[in-house]
Design an enzyme around this catalytic site. Structure first.
Site, mmCIF file in Angstrom:
data_model
loop_
_atom_site.group_PDB
_atom_site.id
_atom_site.type_symbol
_atom_site.label_atom_id
_atom_site.label_comp_id
_atom_site.label_asym_id
_atom_site.label_seq_id
_atom_site.Cartn_x
_atom_site.Cartn_y
_atom_site.Cartn_z
ATOM 1 N N TYR A 131 0.828 -1.219 0.000
ATOM 2 C CA TYR A 131 0.000 0.000 0.000
ATOM 3 C C TYR A 131 0.858 1.263 0.000
ATOM 4 O O TYR A 131 0.364 2.355 0.227
ATOM 5 C CB TYR A 131 -0.929 0.032 1.222
ATOM 6 C CG TYR A 131 -1.995 -1.036 1.218
ATOM 7 C CD1 TYR A 131 -1.681 -2.364 1.011
ATOM 8 C CD2 TYR A 131 -3.329 -0.714 1.420
ATOM 9 C CE1 TYR A 131 -2.645 -3.348 1.007
ATOM 10 C CE2 TYR A 131 -4.306 -1.692 1.420
ATOM 11 C CZ TYR A 131 -3.954 -3.010 1.216
ATOM 12 O OH TYR A 131 -4.915 -3.982 1.217
ATOM 13 N N LYS A 176 3.523 -14.783 4.992
ATOM 14 C CA LYS A 176 3.785 -15.691 3.867
ATOM 15 C C LYS A 176 5.286 -15.686 3.590
ATOM 16 O O LYS A 176 5.730 -15.540 2.438
ATOM 17 C CB LYS A 176 2.997 -15.231 2.626
ATOM 18 C CG LYS A 176 1.536 -15.591 2.632
ATOM 19 C CD LYS A 176 1.267 -17.079 2.463
ATOM 20 C CE LYS A 176 1.600 -17.553 1.069
ATOM 21 N NZ LYS A 176 1.376 -19.029 0.936
ATOM 22 N N ASP A 209 -2.368 -18.302 4.722
ATOM 23 C CA ASP A 209 -3.399 -19.096 4.030
ATOM 24 C C ASP A 209 -3.975 -20.154 4.977
ATOM 25 O O ASP A 209 -5.197 -20.292 5.109
ATOM 26 C CB ASP A 209 -2.863 -19.701 2.719
ATOM 27 C CG ASP A 209 -1.443 -20.250 2.814
ATOM 28 O OD1 ASP A 209 -0.850 -20.217 3.924
ATOM 29 O OD2 ASP A 209 -0.915 -20.723 1.788
ATOM 30 N N ASP A 233 -5.594 -6.110 6.188
ATOM 31 C CA ASP A 233 -6.808 -5.584 5.550
ATOM 32 C C ASP A 233 -7.803 -6.735 5.327
ATOM 33 O O ASP A 233 -8.987 -6.644 5.675
ATOM 34 C CB ASP A 233 -6.404 -4.934 4.216
ATOM 35 C CG ASP A 233 -7.514 -4.130 3.571
ATOM 36 O OD1 ASP A 233 -8.516 -3.837 4.239
ATOM 37 O OD2 ASP A 233 -7.379 -3.795 2.381
ATOM 38 N N ASP A 237 -11.474 -7.695 7.591
ATOM 39 C CA ASP A 237 -12.826 -7.805 7.023
ATOM 40 C C ASP A 237 -13.429 -9.175 7.353
ATOM 41 O O ASP A 237 -14.627 -9.282 7.632
ATOM 42 C CB ASP A 237 -12.814 -7.610 5.500
ATOM 43 C CG ASP A 237 -12.932 -6.131 5.093
ATOM 44 O OD1 ASP A 237 -12.513 -5.266 5.880
ATOM 45 O OD2 ASP A 237 -13.441 -5.843 3.989
HETATM 46 C C1 IPM Z 1 -9.575 -0.090 4.702
HETATM 47 C C2 IPM Z 1 -9.759 0.122 3.217
HETATM 48 C C3 IPM Z 1 -8.607 0.901 2.665
HETATM 49 C C4 IPM Z 1 -7.389 0.044 2.900
HETATM 50 C C5 IPM Z 1 -8.676 1.318 1.210
HETATM 51 C C6 IPM Z 1 -9.901 2.090 0.877
HETATM 52 C C7 IPM Z 1 -7.476 2.121 0.818
HETATM 53 O O1 IPM Z 1 -9.945 -1.086 2.566
HETATM 54 O O2 IPM Z 1 -9.491 0.900 5.439
HETATM 55 O O3 IPM Z 1 -9.521 -1.239 5.137
HETATM 56 O O4 IPM Z 1 -7.170 -0.905 2.180
HETATM 57 O O5 IPM Z 1 -6.687 0.332 3.837
HETATM 58 MN MN MN Z 2 -10.266 -2.737 3.925
#
Ligand code: IPM
Ligand code: MN
Ligand code: NAD
Length: 343
Positions: A131, A176, A209, A233, A237
């Site tokens: 990133y 990884k 993984d 990230d 989620d």
């Molecule tokens: C998050 C989002 C961001 C990231 C994106 C929008 C840049 O997915 O805050 O998790 O990947 O950090």
């Molecule tokens: Mn995200």
């Protein structure tokens, strides 16, 4: 934290603005509890970018960095700006330039229908990895460089080890390094180094993984997970799903070494959700819980705990937006939470 506190509010785009509107009165509520708080509203985001061409100006960035103690952020992302350059120039810039290395993403299963035995916290490195926005699209190939620095990796892992020691919970590093020998090799080396210094912490490394499969099958067997920016990230989620979905997950980023006055950013884990934006149906819980994390960071523990408790009681009483199978609008859900704060 003594003295007056200054917080900037950046609602951003889409549902970021809708959920921010609901959490915003919590700032008046902390004032009513005697906290000295000043706010700064910044209408950064797609509308501002399309109208003025400006994303985050140097002057605005300097104001945030030098005159604010923390940022409360909604979300950025708008289909009218498909390459998302404004999101990079605002959100990634803030995370990177304020050196907000540690991104803390707890999973709080507050719904009766979720597994309340899950107790999971993700520590995501927030400024580097793939990133770092260094790469190129060339004829026949595309490159995204992933940079990992010893200082950022160490800062993130120190925060995770400290938390594991405080909570007496096991820590796992997702990596990884079997393939990413350089970058993730560095992560494993620093992790092992810190473990030697803190042998009382139960800590191990796992290939990411295999970790994901185990996490879905046996989420209760995990407690703290540390990971680089990309893996963190994805894992955060997934962990949001254990709390009921994207609308439920809060986050707080901070700079442990405090290079600037502005050393914290609270934002829900979710994005601007263009598929439901403008309908007034977004779940504001992640935004409220992020606000509570910011209060805790500022040393306002009682207010943080009371706000988290108000969210928990609203949910326990059956308040649900449509993503949770309910019928409440964003505003009604916000009201259900705030009414339990007495506002
Ligand atoms: C998050 C989002 C961001 C990231 C994106 C929008 C840049 O997915 O805050 O998790 O990947 O950090
Ligand atoms: Mn995200
Ligand atoms: P998203 O998190 O915005 O949405 C994913 C799914 O979850 C959608 O179906 C959405 O409706 C649902 N959802 C998310 N938050 C919700 C909430 N509070 N209540 C109810 N449902 C909710 O992710 P995406 O669709 O991949 O991304 C949309 C845009 O947001 C993109 O531009 C992306 O880059 C951006 N984004 C920004 C951030 C951020 O600002 N921190 C985070 C993630 C994505």
């Amino acid at each position: 934290m003594a003295g007056g506190i200054r917080i900037a509010l950046i609602p951003g785009d889409g549902i970021g603005r809708e959920v921010m509107a609901e959490a915003r009165p919590c700032l008046d509520w902390v004032r009513s509890r005697g906290r000295h708080l000043e706010t700064l509203d910044l209408p950064l985001g797609a509308d501002h970018c399309l109208a003025t061409g400006e994303t985050l100006s140097e002057a605005t960035f300097a104001t945030l960095r030098d005159t604010c103690d923390g940022l409360l952020f909604g979300a950025v992302g708008d289909p009218r700006i498909p390459d998302g350059h404004h999101a990079e120039a605002i959100l990634l810039r803030l995370r990177q330039s304020l050196e907000l290395t540690v991104n803390f993403r707890p999973c709080l299963p507050l719904l009766a229908e979720q597994d309340g035995g899950i107790n999971l916290e993700v520590f995501r490195e927030n400024t580097e990895g793939p990133y770092c926005l260094q790469g190129s699209t060339e004829p026949g190939r595309a490159v995204d460089l992933a940079v990992h620095t010893e200082s950022a990796v160490r800062r993130l892992l120190e925060a995770a080890f400290q938390r594991a020691a405080e909570r007496r919970r096991p820590l796992v590093l997702a990596h990884k390094a079997n393939v990413l020998k350089h970058g993730h090799g560095l992560w494993v080396r620093i992790f092992e180094d810190l473990h030697r210094a803190m042998p009382e912490v139960e800590a191990r490394t796992m290939h990411a993984d295999a970790l994901l499969c185990a996490l879905v099958q046996a989420p209760r067997s995990f407690s703290l997970i540390a990971a680089d920016n990309y893996l963190g990230d994805l894992i955060s989620d997934l962990s949001a799903a254990f709390a009921g979905g994207m609308g439920m997950a809060p986050s707080l980023s901070w700079a442990p070494h405090r290079p600037y006055r502005c050393a914290a950013l609270a934002e829900p884990v979710h994005g601007s959700a263009p598929d439901i934006a403008g309908q007034g149906v977004a779940n504001p819980v992640g935004m409220f819980l992020s606000t509570a994390l910011l209060f805790r960071h500022l040393g306002w523990e009682a207010e943080a705990a009371d706000l988290e408790d108000a969210v928990a009681r609203a949910l326990a009483a059956g308040a649900r937006t449509q993503d949770l199978g309910g019928t409440l609008s964003t505003k009604e859900m916000g009201q259900a939470i705030r009414s339990r704060l007495g506002t």
